[in-house]
Design a protein around this motif. Structure first.
Motif, PDB file in Angstrom:
ATOM      1  N   THR A  91       0.817  -1.209   0.000  1.00 44.77           N
ATOM      2  CA  THR A  91       0.000   0.000   0.000  1.00 44.77           C
ATOM      3  C   THR A  91       0.854   1.264   0.000  1.00 44.77           C
ATOM      4  N   ASN A 139      -4.571   7.910   4.615  1.00 42.98           N
ATOM      5  CA  ASN A 139      -5.390   6.809   4.103  1.00 42.98           C
ATOM      6  C   ASN A 139      -4.532   5.883   3.256  1.00 42.98           C
ATOM      7  N   TYR A 145      -3.897   2.947   0.420  1.00 44.14           N
ATOM      8  CA  TYR A 145      -4.464   2.430  -0.828  1.00 44.14           C
ATOM      9  C   TYR A 145      -3.526   1.365  -1.374  1.00 44.14           C
ATOM     10  N   GLU A 195      -4.892  -3.249  -7.768  1.00 41.93           N
ATOM     11  CA  GLU A 195      -6.257  -3.602  -7.400  1.00 41.93           C
ATOM     12  C   GLU A 195      -6.919  -4.344  -8.558  1.00 41.93           C
ATOM     13  N   THR A 252      -1.492   1.632  -9.488  1.00 42.91           N
ATOM     14  CA  THR A 252      -1.244   3.026  -9.115  1.00 42.91           C
ATOM     15  C   THR A 252       0.153   3.404  -9.585  1.00 42.91           C
ATOM     16  N   GLY A 274      -2.514   8.843  -6.585  1.00 39.23           N
ATOM     17  CA  GLY A 274      -3.784   8.218  -6.898  1.00 39.23           C
ATOM     18  C   GLY A 274      -3.968   7.894  -8.359  1.00 39.23           C
TER      19      GLY A 274
END
Length: 165
Positions: free
Chosen positions: A47, A54, A56, A60, A93, A102
């Motif tokens: 991540t 946060n 991510y 994915e 990403t 992002g």
């Protein structure tokens, strides 16, 4: 042939069981591809974090909700189409900066069986590449390379051709 209701019912149940087993097998194959692709990237971690802290995932899996609109999905929710192909997107990403991060690039993947041979299509339209996947460990090597090549091609195509002084 004199078929009775119970014969037809049993045939239908067998069809549903077979479809369910195939979908589960393809979902497992998709998970294997995801894992192999993620490992091939030598990511700094699983991540990255934005400015608010946060977390991510770098890689994915999901579907195209609409053209260009990625929707995160779990492997068990991936469905087969009418041709018994499992279609999904692997999203990577590419900007993990806490402030601007992002940006990600999604690549369409399709997995299916041709008899007992696992096949994969990577990309879409004229950029689609087709592979026979080896059942051996590392069998998705060519598929992973194709995903990376398509991401690279997308970046090259998006690069302005003007040279700034």
């Amino acid at each position: 042939m004199d078929m009775k209701f119970n014969d037809l019912k049993e045939k239908h149940l067998k069809l549903k069981r077979t479809q369910w087993q195939l979908r589960e097998k393809l979902q497992n194959n998709a998970h294997d591809l995801f894992r192999e692709y993620s490992e091939s990237l030598s990511l700094p971690s699983d991540t990255w974090k934005d400015a608010q802290g946060n977390a991510y995932r770098y890689v994915e899996v999901g579907i195209w909700k609409q053209p260009g609109e990625f929707e995160l999905t779990t492997f068990p929710r991936l469905q087969m189409d009418e041709d018994y192909r499992l279609n999904f997107v692997i999203s990577t990403t590419l900007d993990d900066s806490p402030v601007t991060g992002g940006y990600r690039q999604g690549i369409s993947i399709s997995l299916w069986y041709d008899q007992s041979i696992l096949r994969a299509a990577v990309g879409s339209g004229d950029d689609t590449a087709y592979f026979q996947v080896s059942p051996q460990p590392g069998g998705f090597f060519e598929v992973c390379a194709a995903i990376k090549a398509l991401i690279n091609t997308a970046m090259v195509r998006a690069t302005p051709s003007a040279i700034l002084a």
